[in-house]
Structure formats: C-alpha cells, structure tokens
Design a protein around this motif. Structure first.
Motif, short mmCIF file in Angstrom:
data_model
loop_
_atom_site.label_atom_id
_atom_site.label_comp_id
_atom_site.label_asym_id
_atom_site.label_seq_id
_atom_site.Cartn_x
_atom_site.Cartn_y
_atom_site.Cartn_z
N LEU A 1 -16.88 -15.80 -122.60
CA LEU A 1 -16.94 -17.18 -122.12
C LEU A 1 -18.34 -17.59 -121.65
O LEU A 1 -18.57 -18.75 -121.33
N ILE A 2 -19.25 -16.61 -121.52
CA ILE A 2 -20.65 -17.00 -121.29
C ILE A 2 -21.52 -16.27 -122.31
O ILE A 2 -21.20 -15.16 -122.74
N GLN A 3 -22.60 -16.91 -122.69
CA GLN A 3 -23.47 -16.33 -123.70
C GLN A 3 -24.77 -15.83 -123.10
O GLN A 3 -25.60 -15.23 -123.78
N LYS A 4 -24.98 -16.13 -121.81
CA LYS A 4 -26.23 -15.70 -121.17
C LYS A 4 -25.96 -15.53 -119.70
O LYS A 4 -25.22 -16.33 -119.10
N ILE A 5 -26.54 -14.49 -119.12
CA ILE A 5 -26.42 -14.37 -117.67
C ILE A 5 -27.81 -14.21 -117.08
O ILE A 5 -28.63 -13.45 -117.58
N GLY A 6 -28.07 -15.00 -116.04
CA GLY A 6 -29.34 -14.91 -115.32
C GLY A 6 -29.04 -14.42 -113.92
O GLY A 6 -28.11 -14.92 -113.28
N PHE A 7 -29.79 -13.43 -113.46
CA PHE A 7 -29.51 -12.89 -112.13
C PHE A 7 -30.82 -12.62 -111.39
O PHE A 7 -31.72 -11.96 -111.92
N THR A 8 -30.92 -13.11 -110.17
CA THR A 8 -32.03 -12.76 -109.29
C THR A 8 -31.43 -12.07 -108.08
O THR A 8 -30.55 -12.63 -107.41
N GLY A 9 -31.87 -10.85 -107.82
CA GLY A 9 -31.33 -10.10 -106.68
C GLY A 9 -31.75 -8.64 -106.77
O GLY A 9 -32.76 -8.30 -107.40
N GLY A 10 -30.94 -7.77 -106.17
CA GLY A 10 -31.32 -6.36 -106.05
C GLY A 10 -31.22 -5.60 -107.37
O GLY A 10 -30.46 -5.97 -108.28
N THR A 11 -32.00 -4.52 -107.47
CA THR A 11 -32.10 -3.75 -108.71
C THR A 11 -30.76 -3.12 -109.09
O THR A 11 -30.40 -3.10 -110.27
N GLN A 12 -30.01 -2.61 -108.11
CA GLN A 12 -28.75 -1.94 -108.41
C GLN A 12 -27.76 -2.87 -109.11
O GLN A 12 -27.22 -2.56 -110.17
N VAL A 13 -27.56 -4.05 -108.51
CA VAL A 13 -26.63 -5.03 -109.10
C VAL A 13 -27.20 -5.51 -110.44
O VAL A 13 -26.47 -5.68 -111.43
N GLY A 14 -28.50 -5.67 -110.51
CA GLY A 14 -29.16 -6.11 -111.75
C GLY A 14 -28.86 -5.16 -112.90
O GLY A 14 -28.60 -5.57 -114.03
N LYS A 15 -28.85 -3.84 -112.59
CA LYS A 15 -28.56 -2.84 -113.63
C LYS A 15 -27.14 -3.03 -114.15
O LYS A 15 -26.88 -2.95 -115.35
N GLN A 16 -26.20 -3.26 -113.21
CA GLN A 16 -24.80 -3.43 -113.64
C GLN A 16 -24.64 -4.67 -114.51
O GLN A 16 -23.94 -4.65 -115.53
N ILE A 17 -25.33 -5.73 -114.11
CA ILE A 17 -25.22 -6.97 -114.89
C ILE A 17 -25.87 -6.78 -116.27
O ILE A 17 -25.32 -7.19 -117.29
N GLY A 18 -27.01 -6.09 -116.28
CA GLY A 18 -27.70 -5.84 -117.55
C GLY A 18 -26.83 -5.00 -118.48
O GLY A 18 -26.78 -5.22 -119.69
N GLN A 19 -26.11 -4.04 -117.87
CA GLN A 19 -25.25 -3.17 -118.67
C GLN A 19 -24.10 -3.99 -119.29
O GLN A 19 -23.79 -3.86 -120.47
N LYS A 20 -23.52 -4.85 -118.45
CA LYS A 20 -22.41 -5.68 -118.94
C LYS A 20 -22.88 -6.57 -120.08
O LYS A 20 -22.23 -6.68 -121.12
N ALA A 21 -24.05 -7.18 -119.88
CA ALA A 21 -24.58 -8.06 -120.94
C ALA A 21 -24.84 -7.24 -122.20
O ALA A 21 -24.45 -7.62 -123.30
N GLY A 22 -25.46 -6.07 -122.03
CA GLY A 22 -25.82 -5.23 -123.17
C GLY A 22 -24.59 -4.82 -123.97
O GLY A 22 -24.61 -4.84 -125.21
N LEU A 23 -23.52 -4.47 -123.27
CA LEU A 23 -22.30 -4.05 -123.96
C LEU A 23 -21.72 -5.20 -124.80
O LEU A 23 -20.99 -4.98 -125.74
N ASN A 24 -22.08 -6.43 -124.41
CA ASN A 24 -21.63 -7.59 -125.17
C ASN A 24 -22.72 -8.14 -126.08
O ASN A 24 -22.67 -9.28 -126.52
#
Ligand code: UN1
Length: 517
Positions: A222-245
C-alpha cells in the motif's frame, strides 16, 4: 497560560478528532500542556492509505507546474505565519526562538526551491541508433509515500520529504513525531489551505506503534516509498522492510560527527563553530558535533577559549532571544542523556565543563537570563576530554549536550579518527591549507563535509544525508531528492513504419582495424 491545541488526524480532507490520545508538553515548563493528539491505530493507517491511493490516481496526472503553484502557495502561507509557527515550535519542542525561526525559514526555502522545479522536472531527449526513431526519458511519481519524522526539526525535515514528494505527483501518509503533534497539525492546516486536493496529504499521529503500522503498509503493497528520519536501529528495520519489498527507503539516521582543528586555522572561528555544533539545539541535531579532534600543538590554547565560551552559555527559556540553548525536547531524551553521563563517562576521562546531568537547584547552571530552569528538562553542557577511539562515547551518538575531545599529532591520525565511528553524516575541518581541506574531503567517508564551518546548519538546497551508520545514501534537499520520489521511465518511439531492431538492424561501418600509417 496559553490554551492547548486539539490535534486531529487528517484523512481524505477530513480532520478526525478523538477524545483519547497523548499529550505534548512544553519541555521548558512541564506544567504547560501544548497539544493533545490522537493515537493512530492500524485501522487509521489503513484508512489513510486508501485515501492516499485514491488521491494518487488523480494527482499523478496533474501538470507539474500546477503542483509547483500549490507549493508556491504553501511557501507564501508559511512565510506569512512564520512568527506564529516559530513560537509554537519553540513552545512544543524547546529549541530557542532564533533557531525556530531558522527552522521555519528552512520550510520556506524548500518551497521556494520546489515551486520553480514544477516548471522543470526535466526529462531528456536521447539520440537513437536507428533512423526515424526518438528516445526520451520521463520522471514518474513513485506512488504513495509513508513519511516518519523526528521531533528536533518537526516541520523543516518533514517539508524536505513532503514538498518534493508532492511536487513529483506522489501522495503522502505522514506520521509526525509524537513530541511535536501541535506544530505538525499547524503545518498540515497550511498545506490544506494551499489548495492541495484532499487525500494528497494524510496525517496520522501517534508513537512507535503507529510508525510500525505505517511501515507495515510496505508489506501490504500500500506504499511505494518510505522516508524515515530518526535513530539508526529503527532505520535499519525500516530499510530491511523496504528492501524485502524491493523498495529503496529514504533513510536519514544518526551521526557521530567529527570536527578537526588544524594548527593553521582561525582558532576563534573554530571555537565559535565548535560551541554551536556541540550545544546548539541542546546537541539534539543529527548533525551535532560528537567528537572534537584537536591538534596537540593547539589543544590547550583552543580549550582555554572554548571552555570559557561554554561556561558563558545562556541556558534558559527558549522563548527569550538571548537563550543559547533551551531544554531537552522530551523526558526520554533527558533520561538517555542522564544514563550516558552515568555510563559512558569512564574513569580515564576528564570532565572539563562545570558539571554534568540535569540542572536542578542542587546542581545549578549560573547563566540563566532569569529563567526558572526547575520548571523544565534542562541539561548541563558536558565536555569530556581524553576520549579514546575505542570508547563508547567516541563511537555512539548521544543526541544531547555531551561532547568528547580527543587529540592527534599528524593529519593522517586525524583522518583515521574521523573515519572510526562508522557513521558518515557530517564532518568538519578547520584549516587554511587547501591541501589538508581537499584531502579531508576526499578521505573522510561522510555525506556532508564542512570546511571552516560547523558540523550543523546545512543549506536547504544542497544534498543532505549520510552513508554508513548514518543512512543508505538516499539524499534529501535540492534536485537530488527528486531521484527519491520519482522513477525514470524511458520511452522509445519508432515512426519508421517498420519493425527496426536495435543492435541488429544497425548497418556495419566498413573500416580496417589493422590499418597503419
Ligand atoms: C536533523 O537534525 O535531522 O543541518 C536535521 C542542520 C539542519 C538540519 C538538521 N539544517 O543542522
């Protein structure tokens, strides 16, 4: 006492208020309620996604110059509300009013830049290898963008995402920081009044769980792009989720930013820059100075001036014009700061500033411009000397007013030290030697380099972002962010009235490769 704001979600042009929610309080006076905001659930986020998807199907077809006009309107509205926005920003997250005005100006600058980009958003014409055939490239919007932002720049950084994203024809679901729902609400109302069609901007408030639900939309397609500003740990999780998709997230994460001082530089300018880099915004910028690296030969002279300036910092009510820094944004940042003071300062370190920890009546700060620091979340500026490159304090971000100092003898040592933490957001050097400046620029792995300037304070039209632990190379600001919010579409148009095959139907050019003169 000022009344508090009642914040609502914004979905499909409707403001959705709820009776229950969370509070934002003035960190300079915890008694003062600034806003009450609703907590978005998975259901709220889904509703926002459907609204954004529906709006996208139409908005993507709108002409880019029209979208530029909408941004022009937004810039004009932010400009005419600049002082009110700055006051609210200061009241809600505690940065000094002078800096808050700068933050609002950053939104205006972003709008000015992208309003005219609506009349560019260039593609290319490319020569074809075949006759009677034309090649082109077009930028196409990526779709629905989920944007999750932090409290330290609660409208400037969101504008860095939202403004270029809508300029490119995308639609948005924004989860603002739970530290600053009031200012987010004000920004969203200005966007609404700028003429954006309903559903282009959707806002869902809440904390980490709401953010997770938003990121979860990636898995649901339901989203095609995610932008995140914040801590590195959460950023890694978000990057992983995006990458898997198979998506590329736009990640702007932490920093442990070095500032190197060479003996040949203008020491006074370096002192000023180091004080601002370390303690501006109470050290709560991702670009704040982490480790000051001083050449041995000037270390003590530099520190004499530096420590004198640090002891003269005015800590006070951020609404006062002469406040250098105000409170920490929220209790959890104060808690982190206190535990870093307790756990990361080691026996071999030397604290060179007057004190550490929370400012209280038993542990006061002397220069306070008549502000009552007991009312809020105020922290001492902490200068820690003798930090070694293996210490936690050298390697990890503090996101608060604690900075480390280390020294070096050779320039190569300084380069090594500047590359040690594995973060790579902003690195600064003070020198008047062009060779040192350019070697630093080439050798230090960092998204942003400052020469004779602070680590913080980037301009709104240069690419902003980091590498390594600071981000995945995505960039915000200027023309570079357009690559985050569009994909390139290539088009070929054959009007030869035949089916010509590239590479195959190309006539050979007769020539003798063995010819010699
Ligand atoms: C951030 O801290 O996330 O360069 C952004 C700066 C500001 C932006 C910081 N213009 O310090």
């Amino acid at each position: 006492m000022a009344t508090h704001l009642k914040v609502s979600h914004l979905i499909n042009g409707e403001w959705l208020a709820h009776d229950e929610g969370f509070e934002s309080r003035n960190p300079a006076n915890l008694e003062e309620l600034v806003a009450i905001a609703p907590i978005g659930t998975e259901e709220t986020v889904l509703e926002a996604a459907h609204s954004a998807q529906h709006a996208f199907s139409k908005f993507k077809r709108s002409p880019a110059p029209y979208r530029g006009e909408l941004i022009h309107n937004l810039g004009a509205l932010v400009r005419s509300n600049k002082e009110a926005l700055a006051q609210l920003l200061t009241r809600e997250m505690g940065k000094p009013i002078r800096e808050a005005r700068g933050s609002v100006q950053e939104v205006i600058d972003t709008c000015v830049f992208f309003a005219s980009e609506g009349r560019r958003l260039y593609g290319q014409t490319v020569p074809s290898e075949m006759p009677n055939k034309k090649l082109f490239t077009f930028r196409r919007p990526v779709g629905v963008c989920g944007i999750i932002t932090a409290g330290n720049f609660p409208i400037a950084v969101p504008a860095w995402y939202i403004v270029p994203a809508v300029l490119c024809g995308n639609t948005i679901i924004w989860k603002p920081s739970e530290i600053a729902p009031g200012i987010a609400h004000a920004f969203a109302s200005l966007m609404e009044k700028s003429g954006f069609p309903k559903g282009v901007l959707n806002v869902v408030h809440g904390g980490g769980k709401t953010g997770e639900a938003l990121a979860g939309l990636c898995d649901k397609g339901l989203i095609q792009k995610i932008g995140f500003t914040g801590g590195t740990q959460v950023g890694k999780q978000i990057g992983q989720k995006a990458g898997l998709n198979l998506q590329k997230a736009c990640l702007e994460l932490g920093g442990k930013n070095p500032l190197v001082v060479m003996p040949d530089c203008n020491l006074e300018a370096a002192v000023e820059a180091a004080v601002f880099s370390a303690f501006g915004t109470s050290g709560q910028r991702c670009t704040s100075l982490g480790i000051l690296m001083l050449h041995e030969s000037i270390k003590e002279v530099f520190l004499d001036h530096f420590l004198e300036k640090v002891t003269q910092i005015t800590i006070g009510d951020p609404r006062k014009e002469d406040t250098f820094y105000g409170p920490m944004m929220a209790k959890r940042f104060m808690d982190d700061y206190q535990s870093f003071c307790d756990e990361w300062i080691e026996p071999h370190h030397e604290i060179r500033s007057p004190s550490k920890g929370r400012i209280t009546s038993h542990n006061p700060w002397l220069k306070t411009n008549d502000s009552d620091l007991m009312l809020g979340l105020y922290a001492h500026p902490v200068v820690v000397d003798n930090v070694k490159s293996t210490d936690t304090l050298f390697l990890e971000e503090t996101f608060g007013p604690i900075m480390g100092i280390t020294s070096f003898n050779t320039f190569d040592e300084a380069l090594d030290l500047a590359n040690t933490s594995g973060y790579g957001l902003s690195a600064a050097i003070f020198t008047n030697d062009p060779k040192a400046a350019f070697t630093f620029q080439e050798e230090v792995r960092s998204g942003m380099i400052s020469i004779n300037n602070s680590t913080s304070g980037a301009e709104a039209h240069l690419p902003f972002g980091g590498i390594g632990r600071s981000g995945n190379g995505a960039r915000q600001s200027g023309i570079w962010v357009i690559d985050e919010f569009t994909y390139w579409q290539s088009v070929n148009w054959d009007y030869s009235n035949a089916h010509q095959l590239a590479q195959i139907d190309v006539p050979e050019i007769p020539f003798d490769p063995h010819y010699t003169i």
